[in-house]
Design a protein around this motif. Structure first.
Motif, PDB file in Angstrom:
ATOM      1  N   PHE A  20       0.716  -1.040   0.191  1.00 29.05           N
ATOM      2  CA  PHE A  20      -0.079   0.004   0.022  1.00 29.05           C
ATOM      3  C   PHE A  20       0.964   1.200   0.021  1.00 29.05           C
ATOM      4  O   PHE A  20       1.985   1.339   0.366  1.00 29.05           O
ATOM      5  CB  PHE A  20      -0.784   0.067   1.157  1.00 29.05           C
ATOM      6  N   MET A  21       0.146   2.341  -0.423  1.00 33.25           N
ATOM      7  CA  MET A  21       1.095   3.638  -0.322  1.00 33.25           C
ATOM      8  C   MET A  21       1.594   3.817   1.144  1.00 33.25           C
ATOM      9  O   MET A  21       0.800   3.637   2.073  1.00 33.25           O
ATOM     10  CB  MET A  21       0.000   4.574  -0.537  1.00 33.25           C
ATOM     11  N   GLY A  22       2.830   4.162   1.039  1.00 37.43           N
ATOM     12  CA  GLY A  22       3.523   4.391   2.177  1.00 37.43           C
ATOM     13  C   GLY A  22       3.995   3.261   2.996  1.00 37.43           C
ATOM     14  O   GLY A  22       4.428   3.571   4.096  1.00 37.43           O
ATOM     15  N   LYS A  25       7.903   0.992  -0.119  1.00 38.16           N
ATOM     16  CA  LYS A  25       8.605   0.403  -1.107  1.00 38.16           C
ATOM     17  C   LYS A  25       9.679   1.032  -1.671  1.00 38.16           C
ATOM     18  O   LYS A  25      10.744   0.305  -2.107  1.00 38.16           O
ATOM     19  CB  LYS A  25       7.718   0.214  -2.177  1.00 38.16           C
ATOM     20  N   ASP A  44       6.334   5.066 -11.111  1.00 40.78           N
ATOM     21  CA  ASP A  44       5.714   6.374 -10.598  1.00 40.78           C
ATOM     22  C   ASP A  44       6.616   7.651 -10.933  1.00 40.78           C
ATOM     23  O   ASP A  44       6.455   8.518 -11.747  1.00 40.78           O
ATOM     24  CB  ASP A  44       5.307   6.844  -9.223  1.00 40.78           C
ATOM     25  N   ILE A  55       2.249  12.640 -10.400  1.00 40.63           N
ATOM     26  CA  ILE A  55       1.020  12.084 -10.288  1.00 40.63           C
ATOM     27  C   ILE A  55      -0.280  12.567  -9.776  1.00 40.63           C
ATOM     28  O   ILE A  55      -1.290  12.135 -10.672  1.00 40.63           O
ATOM     29  CB  ILE A  55       1.202  10.784  -9.304  1.00 40.63           C
ATOM     30  N   PHE A  59      -3.722  12.581 -12.242  1.00 39.68           N
ATOM     31  CA  PHE A  59      -5.075  12.118 -11.520  1.00 39.68           C
ATOM     32  C   PHE A  59      -6.143  13.371 -11.680  1.00 39.68           C
ATOM     33  O   PHE A  59      -7.197  13.167 -12.079  1.00 39.68           O
ATOM     34  CB  PHE A  59      -4.944  11.670 -10.004  1.00 39.68           C
ATOM     35  N   ARG A  68      -3.851   4.818 -14.843  1.00 42.40           N
ATOM     36  CA  ARG A  68      -3.660   3.152 -14.991  1.00 42.40           C
ATOM     37  C   ARG A  68      -3.074   2.632 -16.112  1.00 42.40           C
ATOM     38  O   ARG A  68      -2.394   1.746 -16.200  1.00 42.40           O
ATOM     39  CB  ARG A  68      -4.938   2.605 -14.350  1.00 42.40           C
ATOM     40  N   GLU A  71       0.644   3.339 -16.296  1.00 38.94           N
ATOM     41  CA  GLU A  71       1.139   2.557 -15.372  1.00 38.94           C
ATOM     42  C   GLU A  71       1.454   1.243 -16.033  1.00 38.94           C
ATOM     43  O   GLU A  71       2.409   0.391 -15.984  1.00 38.94           O
ATOM     44  CB  GLU A  71       0.269   2.414 -14.136  1.00 38.94           C
ATOM     45  N   GLY A  90       1.013   1.712  -5.195  1.00 39.88           N
ATOM     46  CA  GLY A  90       0.373   0.911  -4.375  1.00 39.88           C
ATOM     47  C   GLY A  90      -1.051   0.272  -5.017  1.00 39.88           C
ATOM     48  O   GLY A  90      -1.493  -0.902  -4.530  1.00 39.88           O
ATOM     49  N   GLY A  91      -1.187   0.816  -6.209  1.00 38.27           N
ATOM     50  CA  GLY A  91      -2.533   0.120  -6.795  1.00 38.27           C
ATOM     51  C   GLY A  91      -2.172  -0.602  -8.002  1.00 38.27           C
ATOM     52  O   GLY A  91      -3.158  -1.337  -8.567  1.00 38.27           O
ATOM     53  N   PRO A 131      -3.012  11.185  -4.174  1.00 38.75           N
ATOM     54  CA  PRO A 131      -4.672  11.541  -4.467  1.00 38.75           C
ATOM     55  C   PRO A 131      -5.575  10.733  -3.694  1.00 38.75           C
ATOM     56  O   PRO A 131      -6.533  10.896  -3.192  1.00 38.75           O
ATOM     57  CB  PRO A 131      -4.800  11.524  -5.836  1.00 38.75           C
ATOM     58  N   LEU A 132      -5.282   9.294  -3.486  1.00 41.61           N
ATOM     59  CA  LEU A 132      -6.167   8.154  -3.100  1.00 41.61           C
ATOM     60  C   LEU A 132      -5.934   8.140  -1.354  1.00 41.61           C
ATOM     61  O   LEU A 132      -6.605   7.338  -0.800  1.00 41.61           O
ATOM     62  CB  LEU A 132      -5.682   6.905  -3.673  1.00 41.61           C
ATOM     63  N   ARG A 146      -7.695  -4.161  -1.136  1.00 42.34           N
ATOM     64  CA  ARG A 146      -6.332  -4.605  -1.956  1.00 42.34           C
ATOM     65  C   ARG A 146      -5.756  -5.758  -1.544  1.00 42.34           C
ATOM     66  O   ARG A 146      -4.966  -6.332  -2.146  1.00 42.34           O
ATOM     67  CB  ARG A 146      -5.527  -3.400  -1.984  1.00 42.34           C
TER      68      ARG A 146
HETATM   69  C1  S3P Z   1      -1.527   4.964  -5.886  1.00 42.73           C
HETATM   70  C2  S3P Z   1      -0.312   4.850  -5.240  1.00 42.73           C
HETATM   71  C3  S3P Z   1       0.727   5.798  -5.436  1.00 42.73           C
HETATM   72  C4  S3P Z   1       0.753   6.288  -6.900  1.00 42.73           C
HETATM   73  C5  S3P Z   1      -0.634   6.730  -7.067  1.00 42.73           C
HETATM   74  C6  S3P Z   1      -1.751   5.701  -6.972  1.00 42.73           C
HETATM   75  C7  S3P Z   1      -2.428   3.933  -5.551  1.00 42.73           C
HETATM   76  O1  S3P Z   1       1.916   5.331  -5.205  1.00 42.73           O
HETATM   77  O2  S3P Z   1       0.907   5.207  -7.952  1.00 42.73           O
HETATM   78  O3  S3P Z   1      -0.981   7.916  -6.321  1.00 42.73           O
HETATM   79  O4  S3P Z   1      -3.367   3.567  -6.117  1.00 42.73           O
HETATM   80  O5  S3P Z   1      -2.199   2.993  -4.210  1.00 42.73           O
HETATM   81  P1  S3P Z   1       2.724   4.862  -3.958  1.00 42.73           P
HETATM   82  O6  S3P Z   1       2.164   3.492  -3.377  1.00 42.73           O
HETATM   83  O7  S3P Z   1       4.293   4.769  -4.152  1.00 42.73           O
HETATM   84  O8  S3P Z   1       2.364   6.023  -3.016  1.00 42.73           O
END
Ligand code: S3P
Length: 178
Positions: A20-22, A25, A44, A55, A59, A68, A71, A90-91, A131-132, A146
């Protein structure tokens, strides 16, 4: 002593870090890249550089589905290379089309950290540029949804309360035994 060549006899020639974000990684990926002498690549970062946009702005201006597609294109392009540590957004590992390419070409490690721990580690600035992550309740829902995808990684690391160095070491220990 001769230098160890990681993944020498493995069909998969890259390491991919998902989570997940943060979840750390990038930090873990950079440490691992130094240690394994693999190139560190962040999808990214590549997308931002090649499109001259952050990013967050992609968005805002073009929408998530446009992002996406960028990506997926980047993942397909990068997965063909060798000896890389791929850190993906993270997505990214939540789309079958990406999971397939990544699992074919990389050993995938999921850095598994509880949601609350992630939030407590991120600064306001770090939350803002994602943003998410603007709405914590929605972000937690996303985190829970997820897990189904993240569980498809080749290795799941319990990274709760661990430092990036410790996580790097765990990954290295797994690779040594392969
Ligand atoms: C996202 C995570 C972000 C980046 C975008 C979308 C997600 O990367 O790809 O903002 O959907 O979880 P990090 O996981 O590096 O923050």
């Amino acid at each position: 002593m001769p230098k160890r060549q990681y993944l020498k006899n493995n069909d998969k020639k890259n390491i991919c870090l998902v989570g997940f974000m943060g979840s750390g990684k990038t930090t873990v990926g950079k440490l691992l890249s130094k240690s394994l002498k693999f190139e560190f690549v962040d999808t990214d970062e590549k997308i931002e550089k090649e499109n001259f946009m952050k990013i967050k702005d992609i968005f805002e201006d073009f929408g998530e589905s446009f992002f996406r597609d960028l990506e997926t294109k980047k993942i397909i392009e990068l997965a063909k290379n060798k000896n890389q540590i791929l850190s993906i957004g993270g997505g990214a590992f939540c789309f079958e089309r990406n999971i397939k390419v990544l699992k074919e070409n990389c050993l995938v490690f999921y850095i598994n950290i509880p949601f609350d721990e992630i939030v407590s580690r991120l600064s306001k600035r770090q939350l803002n540029k994602r943003p998410l992550f603007h709405d914590l309740e929605k972000a937690e829902e996303l985190f829970n949804k997820r897990q189904f995808y993240y569980q498809q990684a080749d290795f799941i690391l319990n990274a709760s309360a661990k430092t990036s160095r410790e996580i790097k070491k765990e990954i290295k220990n797994i690779l040594i035994k392969l």
